[in-house]
Design a protein around this motif. Structure first.
Motif, PDB file in Angstrom:
ATOM      1  N   ALA A 123       0.828  -1.208   0.000  1.00  0.00           N
ATOM      2  CA  ALA A 123       0.000   0.000   0.000  1.00  0.00           C
ATOM      3  C   ALA A 123       0.865   1.262   0.000  1.00  0.00           C
ATOM      4  N   ILE A 124       2.000   1.208   0.678  1.00  0.00           N
ATOM      5  CA  ILE A 124       2.886   2.374   0.769  1.00  0.00           C
ATOM      6  C   ILE A 124       3.710   2.543  -0.503  1.00  0.00           C
ATOM      7  N   PHE A 125       4.299   1.458  -0.997  1.00  0.00           N
ATOM      8  CA  PHE A 125       5.283   1.558  -2.079  1.00  0.00           C
ATOM      9  C   PHE A 125       4.756   1.116  -3.441  1.00  0.00           C
ATOM     10  N   GLY A 126       3.610   0.418  -3.459  1.00  0.00           N
ATOM     11  CA  GLY A 126       3.176  -0.243  -4.678  1.00  0.00           C
ATOM     12  C   GLY A 126       3.726  -1.660  -4.705  1.00  0.00           C
ATOM     13  N   GLU A 127       3.176  -2.470  -5.601  1.00  0.00           N
ATOM     14  CA  GLU A 127       3.607  -3.863  -5.692  1.00  0.00           C
ATOM     15  C   GLU A 127       4.385  -4.082  -6.983  1.00  0.00           C
ATOM     16  N   TYR A 128       5.586  -4.636  -6.853  1.00  0.00           N
ATOM     17  CA  TYR A 128       6.471  -4.871  -7.995  1.00  0.00           C
ATOM     18  C   TYR A 128       6.806  -6.362  -8.050  1.00  0.00           C
ATOM     19  N   PRO A 129       6.130  -7.132  -8.894  1.00  0.00           N
ATOM     20  CA  PRO A 129       6.356  -8.581  -8.950  1.00  0.00           C
ATOM     21  C   PRO A 129       7.835  -8.916  -9.156  1.00  0.00           C
ATOM     22  N   GLY A 130       8.317  -9.859  -8.369  1.00  0.00           N
ATOM     23  CA  GLY A 130       9.709 -10.274  -8.472  1.00  0.00           C
ATOM     24  C   GLY A 130      10.652  -9.506  -7.568  1.00  0.00           C
ATOM     25  N   PHE A 131      10.115  -8.496  -6.835  1.00  0.00           N
ATOM     26  CA  PHE A 131      10.960  -7.688  -5.951  1.00  0.00           C
ATOM     27  C   PHE A 131      10.453  -7.772  -4.516  1.00  0.00           C
ATOM     28  N   ARG A 132      11.368  -7.553  -3.575  1.00  0.00           N
ATOM     29  CA  ARG A 132      11.021  -7.569  -2.170  1.00  0.00           C
ATOM     30  C   ARG A 132      10.100  -6.395  -1.825  1.00  0.00           C
ATOM     31  N   PRO A 133       9.196  -6.578  -0.833  1.00  0.00           N
ATOM     32  CA  PRO A 133       8.318  -5.481  -0.420  1.00  0.00           C
ATOM     33  C   PRO A 133       9.062  -4.400   0.348  1.00  0.00           C
TER      34      PRO A 133
ATOM     35  N   ALA B 123      13.911  -3.477  -1.796  1.00  0.00           N
ATOM     36  CA  ALA B 123      13.714  -4.033  -3.140  1.00  0.00           C
ATOM     37  C   ALA B 123      14.955  -3.903  -4.015  1.00  0.00           C
ATOM     38  N   LYS B 124      15.655  -2.786  -3.888  1.00  0.00           N
ATOM     39  CA  LYS B 124      16.813  -2.532  -4.752  1.00  0.00           C
ATOM     40  C   LYS B 124      18.084  -3.037  -4.081  1.00  0.00           C
ATOM     41  N   GLY B 125      18.823  -3.904  -4.786  1.00  0.00           N
ATOM     42  CA  GLY B 125      20.027  -4.434  -4.175  1.00  0.00           C
ATOM     43  C   GLY B 125      20.991  -5.019  -5.183  1.00  0.00           C
ATOM     44  N   THR B 126      22.107  -5.503  -4.657  1.00  0.00           N
ATOM     45  CA  THR B 126      23.116  -6.150  -5.478  1.00  0.00           C
ATOM     46  C   THR B 126      23.810  -7.212  -4.645  1.00  0.00           C
ATOM     47  N   MET B 127      24.309  -8.272  -5.302  1.00  0.00           N
ATOM     48  CA  MET B 127      24.898  -9.391  -4.577  1.00  0.00           C
ATOM     49  C   MET B 127      26.351  -9.622  -4.964  1.00  0.00           C
ATOM     50  N   LEU B 128      27.136 -10.083  -3.975  1.00  0.00           N
ATOM     51  CA  LEU B 128      28.540 -10.397  -4.165  1.00  0.00           C
ATOM     52  C   LEU B 128      28.839 -11.753  -3.538  1.00  0.00           C
ATOM     53  N   THR B 129      30.004 -12.280  -3.870  1.00  0.00           N
ATOM     54  CA  THR B 129      30.463 -13.536  -3.279  1.00  0.00           C
ATOM     55  C   THR B 129      31.759 -13.289  -2.516  1.00  0.00           C
ATOM     56  N   GLY B 130      32.085 -14.222  -1.636  1.00  0.00           N
ATOM     57  CA  GLY B 130      33.320 -14.089  -0.874  1.00  0.00           C
ATOM     58  C   GLY B 130      33.507 -15.247   0.079  1.00  0.00           C
ATOM     59  N   THR B 131      34.265 -14.980   1.131  1.00  0.00           N
ATOM     60  CA  THR B 131      34.658 -16.021   2.090  1.00  0.00           C
ATOM     61  C   THR B 131      34.608 -15.456   3.506  1.00  0.00           C
ATOM     62  N   PHE B 132      34.233 -16.303   4.458  1.00  0.00           N
ATOM     63  CA  PHE B 132      34.277 -15.960   5.875  1.00  0.00           C
ATOM     64  C   PHE B 132      35.328 -16.812   6.558  1.00  0.00           C
ATOM     65  N   VAL B 133      36.194 -16.170   7.338  1.00  0.00           N
ATOM     66  CA  VAL B 133      37.224 -16.869   8.115  1.00  0.00           C
ATOM     67  C   VAL B 133      37.016 -16.523   9.592  1.00  0.00           C
TER      68      VAL B 133
ATOM     69  N   GLU C 139      20.892 -10.500 -10.527  1.00  0.00           N
ATOM     70  CA  GLU C 139      19.498 -10.083 -10.642  1.00  0.00           C
ATOM     71  C   GLU C 139      18.554 -11.274 -10.487  1.00  0.00           C
ATOM     72  N   ALA C 140      18.877 -12.385 -11.146  1.00  0.00           N
ATOM     73  CA  ALA C 140      18.042 -13.581 -11.030  1.00  0.00           C
ATOM     74  C   ALA C 140      18.107 -14.174  -9.629  1.00  0.00           C
ATOM     75  N   GLU C 141      19.296 -14.190  -9.035  1.00  0.00           N
ATOM     76  CA  GLU C 141      19.466 -14.769  -7.695  1.00  0.00           C
ATOM     77  C   GLU C 141      18.688 -13.963  -6.655  1.00  0.00           C
ATOM     78  N   GLN C 142      18.636 -12.645  -6.821  1.00  0.00           N
ATOM     79  CA  GLN C 142      17.906 -11.818  -5.863  1.00  0.00           C
ATOM     80  C   GLN C 142      16.417 -12.151  -5.855  1.00  0.00           C
ATOM     81  N   LYS C 143      15.895 -12.621  -6.979  1.00  0.00           N
ATOM     82  CA  LYS C 143      14.486 -12.985  -7.040  1.00  0.00           C
ATOM     83  C   LYS C 143      14.214 -14.317  -6.340  1.00  0.00           C
ATOM     84  N   THR C 144      15.224 -15.177  -6.240  1.00  0.00           N
ATOM     85  CA  THR C 144      14.984 -16.519  -5.698  1.00  0.00           C
ATOM     86  C   THR C 144      15.505 -16.718  -4.275  1.00  0.00           C
TER      87      THR C 144
END
Length: 313
Positions: A22-32, A35-45, A271-276
């Motif tokens: 209701a506040i932001f609108g509904e965007y299929p495939g995105f978080r409520p 919603a806007k983000g980016t993903m990286l990979t790495g390692t934890f020690v 982009e695809a991973e963020q949806k799943t």
């Protein structure tokens, strides 16, 4: 991960999702939210101190692969990174323990949360939706903030824009129970701090940035070399409140460094991973348990419900 069976919890989760839409609108495939983000990979020690705190798998092996997601606030997929409403920023970390085995940390860049319970948070969102933030006098939001000091404190906490996702501090909202191999347990809250140190922009510097400066900057930064974060846990003392995200523990409480995140590359197919991908605020592994904070089961249900909807889209 199955949905909880508590009908009241499920109804509240759906009401919160509906209110975000209701506040932001509904965007299929995105978080409520975030919603806007980016993903990286790495390692934890992990550090040696991590093993003394918890028997959790990723805290007791040499290293663990991670997937991380940085994000802006709101449910708007195209919100400018320069928009004040894009704070607090989000930082979710997935420790990949094996095929279909993982545990997560979900954090954001403001220390705390505006409400203790999900019902209060729904009331807060409804007041926000019914008010003009630029003209609060006599509004439902003014009334809510006037009767909820923790929410007022959260709203009034300065939220400057970082120069980089890699130069921001992040905080776990809820407490976790850490138990070591000897059976000794301590409650604690995560903090994730940049190795390069925090760095924020003043208004003039922010005006010079473009709408995707954070997304573009972190890609350039990681291309130039690993982006490091220290993972810390602030430990509660006996008698500290561990089931209320609005209550801060005294600054003098012990803080233990449990490891280092080293982010090394953008995630291919981000982009695809963020949806799943569905991050889980509940750890669900031996050595780290959730506290009784009522936000945990609620957040887990909301993330799962919205995640299933994203996947279907």
């Amino acid at each position: 991960m199955p949905l909880p069976t508590d009908e009241k919890l499920l109804a509240l989760s759906q009401s919160l999702l509906d209110q975000f839409h209701a506040i932001f609108g509904e965007y299929p495939g995105f978080r409520p939210a975030h919603a806007k983000g980016t993903m990286l990979t790495g390692t934890f020690v992990p550090t040696e101190a991590a093993k003394e705190l918890s028997s959790a798998e990723h805290l007791n092996q040499a290293s663990t692969p991670v997937l991380v997601r940085f994000s802006d606030s709101t449910g708007l997929p195209l919100i400018p990174d320069t928009d004040p409403n894009s704070n607090p920023r989000g930082f979710a970390v997935r420790f990949v323990l094996g095929p279909h085995r993982h545990t997560d940390i979900v954090s954001h860049s403001t220390d705390g949360f505006p409400t203790h319970t999900g019902d209060e948070f729904l009331e807060f969102l409804r007041a926000l939706a019914a008010s003009d933030p630029a003209n609060l006098a006599g509004s439902p939001l003014e009334a809510f903030l006037g009767s909820h000091p923790a929410a007022l404190a959260f709203v009034q906490t300065p939220k400057p824009a970082p120069s980089s996702f890699g130069r921001e501090n992040y905080f776990g909202v809820t407490a976790m129970k850490f138990t070591n191999a000897a059976g000794v347990s301590r409650f604690g809250r995560y903090r994730i701090v940049p190795v390069a140190g925090p760095d924020h922009l003043d208004d003039e510097a922010l005006k010079a940035k473009d709408a995707n400066y954070l997304m573009d900057e972190i890609a350039a930064r990681v291309a130039a070399g690993p982006v490091g974060f220290k993972v810390l846990v602030q430990l509660a003392d006996e008698g500290d409140v561990v089931d209320d995200a609005t209550i801060h523990w005294p600054v003098e409480r012990e803080v233990v460094e449990i490891g280092t995140l080293s982010l090394t590359a953008p995630l291919e197919g981000s982009e695809a991973e963020q949806k799943t991908i569905i991050f889980d605020p509940i750890p669900r592994l031996a050595g780290i348990e959730p506290s009784d904070d009522p936000l945990l089961e609620l957040r887990a249900a909301i993330y799962l419900m919205s995640g299933r909807k994203r996947r279907a889209a």
